[in-house]
Design a protein around this motif. Structure first.
Motif, PDB file in Angstrom:
ATOM      1  N   PRO A  33       0.840  -1.200   0.000  1.00 41.86           N
ATOM      2  CA  PRO A  33       0.000   0.000   0.000  1.00 41.86           C
ATOM      3  C   PRO A  33       0.879   1.256   0.000  1.00 41.86           C
ATOM      4  O   PRO A  33       1.824   1.358   0.779  1.00 41.86           O
ATOM      5  N   LEU A  34       0.559   2.210  -0.869  1.00 37.80           N
ATOM      6  CA  LEU A  34       1.323   3.456  -0.952  1.00 37.80           C
ATOM      7  C   LEU A  34       0.356   4.636  -0.954  1.00 37.80           C
ATOM      8  O   LEU A  34      -0.709   4.584  -1.576  1.00 37.80           O
ATOM      9  N   ASP A  35       0.747   5.710  -0.283  1.00 36.09           N
ATOM     10  CA  ASP A  35      -0.104   6.894  -0.232  1.00 36.09           C
ATOM     11  C   ASP A  35       0.506   8.087  -0.969  1.00 36.09           C
ATOM     12  O   ASP A  35      -0.031   9.180  -0.931  1.00 36.09           O
ATOM     13  N   GLY A  36       1.648   7.871  -1.630  1.00 34.87           N
ATOM     14  CA  GLY A  36       2.265   8.958  -2.377  1.00 34.87           C
ATOM     15  C   GLY A  36       3.317   9.726  -1.608  1.00 34.87           C
ATOM     16  O   GLY A  36       4.002  10.578  -2.167  1.00 34.87           O
ATOM     17  N   SER A  37       3.497   9.423  -0.329  1.00 34.77           N
ATOM     18  CA  SER A  37       4.479  10.135   0.480  1.00 34.77           C
ATOM     19  C   SER A  37       5.849   9.492   0.375  1.00 34.77           C
ATOM     20  O   SER A  37       5.976   8.287   0.122  1.00 34.77           O
ATOM     21  N   GLU A  38       6.890  10.293   0.565  1.00 32.00           N
ATOM     22  CA  GLU A  38       8.257   9.767   0.537  1.00 32.00           C
ATOM     23  C   GLU A  38       8.479   8.774   1.665  1.00 32.00           C
ATOM     24  O   GLU A  38       9.194   7.780   1.498  1.00 32.00           O
ATOM     25  N   LEU A  39       7.861   9.016   2.808  1.00 35.52           N
ATOM     26  CA  LEU A  39       8.029   8.098   3.935  1.00 35.52           C
ATOM     27  C   LEU A  39       7.415   6.737   3.625  1.00 35.52           C
ATOM     28  O   LEU A  39       7.969   5.693   3.997  1.00 35.52           O
ATOM     29  N   ALA A  40       6.282   6.730   2.955  1.00 35.69           N
ATOM     30  CA  ALA A  40       5.664   5.454   2.599  1.00 35.69           C
ATOM     31  C   ALA A  40       6.549   4.674   1.636  1.00 35.69           C
ATOM     32  O   ALA A  40       6.565   3.437   1.644  1.00 35.69           O
ATOM     33  N   GLU A  41       7.304   5.388   0.809  1.00 35.59           N
ATOM     34  CA  GLU A  41       8.169   4.738  -0.174  1.00 35.59           C
ATOM     35  C   GLU A  41       9.436   4.150   0.435  1.00 35.59           C
ATOM     36  O   GLU A  41      10.222   3.508  -0.268  1.00 35.59           O
ATOM     37  N   LEU A  42       9.627   4.331   1.737  1.00 37.41           N
ATOM     38  CA  LEU A  42      10.767   3.700   2.402  1.00 37.41           C
ATOM     39  C   LEU A  42      10.707   2.183   2.298  1.00 37.41           C
ATOM     40  O   LEU A  42      11.723   1.501   2.446  1.00 37.41           O
ATOM     41  N   VAL A  43       9.524   1.645   2.033  1.00 39.96           N
ATOM     42  CA  VAL A  43       9.375   0.191   1.960  1.00 39.96           C
ATOM     43  C   VAL A  43       9.914  -0.385   0.656  1.00 39.96           C
ATOM     44  O   VAL A  43      10.168  -1.589   0.574  1.00 39.96           O
ATOM     45  N   LEU A  44      10.094   0.416  -0.364  1.00 37.21           N
ATOM     46  CA  LEU A  44      10.409  -0.106  -1.694  1.00 37.21           C
ATOM     47  C   LEU A  44      11.709  -0.913  -1.747  1.00 37.21           C
ATOM     48  O   LEU A  44      11.741  -1.976  -2.394  1.00 37.21           O
ATOM     49  N   PRO A  45      12.806  -0.487  -1.112  1.00 30.64           N
ATOM     50  CA  PRO A  45      13.999  -1.342  -1.119  1.00 30.64           C
ATOM     51  C   PRO A  45      13.749  -2.700  -0.466  1.00 30.64           C
ATOM     52  O   PRO A  45      14.298  -3.721  -0.908  1.00 30.64           O
ATOM     53  N   HIS A  46      12.914  -2.725   0.580  1.00 35.23           N
ATOM     54  CA  HIS A  46      12.588  -3.990   1.242  1.00 35.23           C
ATOM     55  C   HIS A  46      11.743  -4.866   0.325  1.00 35.23           C
ATOM     56  O   HIS A  46      11.937  -6.085   0.260  1.00 35.23           O
ATOM     57  N   VAL A  47      10.808  -4.245  -0.391  1.00 35.23           N
ATOM     58  CA  VAL A  47       9.974  -4.984  -1.335  1.00 35.23           C
ATOM     59  C   VAL A  47      10.843  -5.598  -2.427  1.00 35.23           C
ATOM     60  O   VAL A  47      10.691  -6.779  -2.770  1.00 35.23           O
ATOM     61  N   GLU A  48      11.749  -4.798  -2.964  1.00 34.93           N
ATOM     62  CA  GLU A  48      12.624  -5.288  -4.025  1.00 34.93           C
ATOM     63  C   GLU A  48      13.469  -6.463  -3.545  1.00 34.93           C
ATOM     64  O   GLU A  48      13.625  -7.465  -4.241  1.00 34.93           O
ATOM     65  N   ALA A  49      14.012  -6.339  -2.331  1.00 34.54           N
ATOM     66  CA  ALA A  49      14.860  -7.408  -1.793  1.00 34.54           C
ATOM     67  C   ALA A  49      14.059  -8.682  -1.549  1.00 34.54           C
ATOM     68  O   ALA A  49      14.475  -9.775  -1.944  1.00 34.54           O
ATOM     69  N   LEU A  50      12.897  -8.564  -0.920  1.00 33.77           N
ATOM     70  CA  LEU A  50      12.097  -9.742  -0.580  1.00 33.77           C
ATOM     71  C   LEU A  50      11.514 -10.416  -1.821  1.00 33.77           C
ATOM     72  O   LEU A  50      11.504 -11.639  -1.932  1.00 33.77           O
ATOM     73  N   ALA A  51      11.024  -9.607  -2.768  1.00 34.25           N
ATOM     74  CA  ALA A  51      10.393 -10.179  -3.947  1.00 34.25           C
ATOM     75  C   ALA A  51      11.405 -10.818  -4.885  1.00 34.25           C
ATOM     76  O   ALA A  51      11.081 -11.773  -5.606  1.00 34.25           O
ATOM     77  N   SER A  52      12.637 -10.323  -4.881  1.00 33.49           N
ATOM     78  CA  SER A  52      13.648 -10.876  -5.776  1.00 33.49           C
ATOM     79  C   SER A  52      14.428 -12.013  -5.135  1.00 33.49           C
ATOM     80  O   SER A  52      15.312 -12.589  -5.744  1.00 33.49           O
TER      81      SER A  52
END
Length: 322
Positions: free
Chosen positions: A158-177
Motif C-alpha cells: 500500500p502506498l499513499d504517495g508520500s516519501e516516507l511510505a516509499e521507504l518500503v520499496l527497497p525492502h519490497v525489491e529485496a524480498l520479492a527478488s
C-alpha cells in the motif's frame, strides 16, 4: 540488505509459527539468525530449561535449513541462541541494538501457559519503539500459508504517495527478488478516500455534492494511477513482476479486504508515513491492518537512533498491554 535477523521466542508452539519464515528468509539471504528467549527475573532456577529450549530450537533450525540448502542450493546460515533476563520488549530492543540487527521477526498473540509472554503486548511495544523493520506473523495461521509453502507469493504494497511510505520499496525489491524459483508478484495499491460532504449546507450553496464527489474521485483515481505507474516502472526495471490496483474507500478496510480475498502472502507498509493534507495517517492505518488482517506484515519505520536509553526503557514499561 539484511545481514542479521532476530527471532524472539517465548517457548510456546503458537509463537513458533514464525520459524517457517525464519528458515525461509535466512536461507534466501544467507543471513545470521539470532534466537532470543527472555526469562523473567524470578526464573533464575529454571534458566537451564530456558537454555535447553533455545539450544534445541537452534539445532533443529540448523538441521532443517541444511536439508533445504542441499535440495535448493540456498545460502549457508549461521544460527545462534541466547537467553536473556528481564522485561521481554526491553530485552528484545536492547539485544537488537547491541547485535546490530537488521530485521526483527516475531509472532503476535503467542500466549501459551501462565509464564509465557503475551506476545500481542510484547510485539506491540517492540513495534512502537523499534527503529528497524519488524515482520509480524499471526500465531495460529494455517500451515499451508507458511513461508515455505509459498509457490507464487503475492506481496501487497500500500502506498499513499508520500516519501516516507516509499521507504518500503527497497525492502519490497529485496524480498520479492529473493524467492528463488518462485515467481513473486508485487501488487502496488493506492486507496482513494471519498470526498466528505460538509455537515452544514445553506440554500445559497449551489454546489451539487454528488457531482463534485464523482469528479473528485475521478481525478483522485487518475492521479493515484499515474503515481503508482511511476513506481511500477521503477520496480519492473529492477526485474520484478509488478501490477497495480486503485481502490476506493477507507484505507485500512480496503487493504484488509483485498489481502483476504486475493490470498496475499505478505503486506509491506510504512508506519507514520503521513505527508501532506491528503495523505494517510500510516500509524493508524498500519495498526488497523495489523489487528484486523491475517496476512503477515512487514512494518518499516523512518530511520532513527536504535539506542536503548533510560527514557525509552521507562516508556516501554509504561505501555499498557493490548
Amino acid at each position: 540488505m539484511y545481514k542479521r535477523m532476530l527471532l524472539p521466542l517465548d517457548g510456546s508452539e503458537l509463537a513458533e509459527v514464525a520459524l517457517s519464515y525464519a528458515k525461509g528468509i535466512a536461507s534466501q539471504f544467507g543471513l545470521e539468525l539470532l534466537l532470543l528467549h527472555v526469562a523473567g527475573k524470578g526464573e533464575a532456577e529454571s534458566r537451564p530449561l530456558h537454555q535447553a529450549y533455545i539450544d534445541q530450537t537452534g539445532e533443529r533450525l540448523r538441521r532443517e535449513m541444511a536439508e533445504v540448502q542441499g535440495k535448493t542450493g540456498g545460502q549457508s546460515v549461521v544460527v545462534k541462541g541466547e537467553v536473556g533476563t528481564g522485561y521481554p520488549a526491553e530485552e528484545i530492543l536492547r539485544y537488537a541494538a547491541e547485535k546490530e540487527v537488521d530485521l526483527i521477526l516475531m509472532a503476535t498473540h503467542g500466549r501459551s501457559g501462565v509464564r509465557r509472554w503475551v506476545l500481542g503486548s510484547v510485539a506491540d511495544k517492540v513495534l512502537r519503539l523499534a527503529a528497524l523493520p519488524v515482520l509480524l506473523v499471526r500465531a495460529g495461521m494455517p500451515k499451508d500459508t507458511a513461508y515455505e509453502k509459498w509457490s507464487s507469493p503475492k506481496v501487497l504494497v500500500p502506498l499513499d504517495g508520500s516519501e516516507l511510505a516509499e521507504l518500503v520499496l527497497p525492502h519490497v525489491e529485496a524480498l520479492a527478488s529473493s524467492q528463488g524459483s518462485a515467481v513473486a508478484e508485487v501488487v502496488l495499491v493506492g486507496i482513494c478516500e471519498p470526498l466528505v460532504m460538509p455537515p452544514v449546507t445553506t440554500p445559497e450553496t449551489s454546489v451539487n455534492w454528488g457531482t463534485a464527489a464523482d469528479e473528485y474521485m475521478a481525478k483522485s483515481k487518475k492521479s493515484t494511477e499515474g503515481y503508482l505507474s511511476k513506481v511500477q516502472r521503477g520496480l519492473t526495471d529492477a526485474g520484478l513482476k509488478v501490477s497495480l490496483e486503485v481502490l476506493e474507500g477507507d484505507p485500512a478496510t480496503e487493504i484488509i479486504d483485498y489481502a483476504g480475498k486475493r490470498q496475499v502472502n505478505l503486506i509491506v507498509m510504512a508506519t507514520h508515513g503521513r505527508s501532506g493534507i491528503g495523505r494517510w495517517a500510516y500509524g493508524s492505518v498500519a495498526q488497523k491492518v495489523l489487528h484486523g488482517g491475517s496476512s503477515p506484515i512487514l512494518l518499516v519505520r523512518p530511520p532513527s537512533s536504535p539506542s536503548i536509553t533510560p527514557k525509552i526503557v521507562a516508556a516501554i514499561r509504561s505501555l499498557p498491554p493490548i
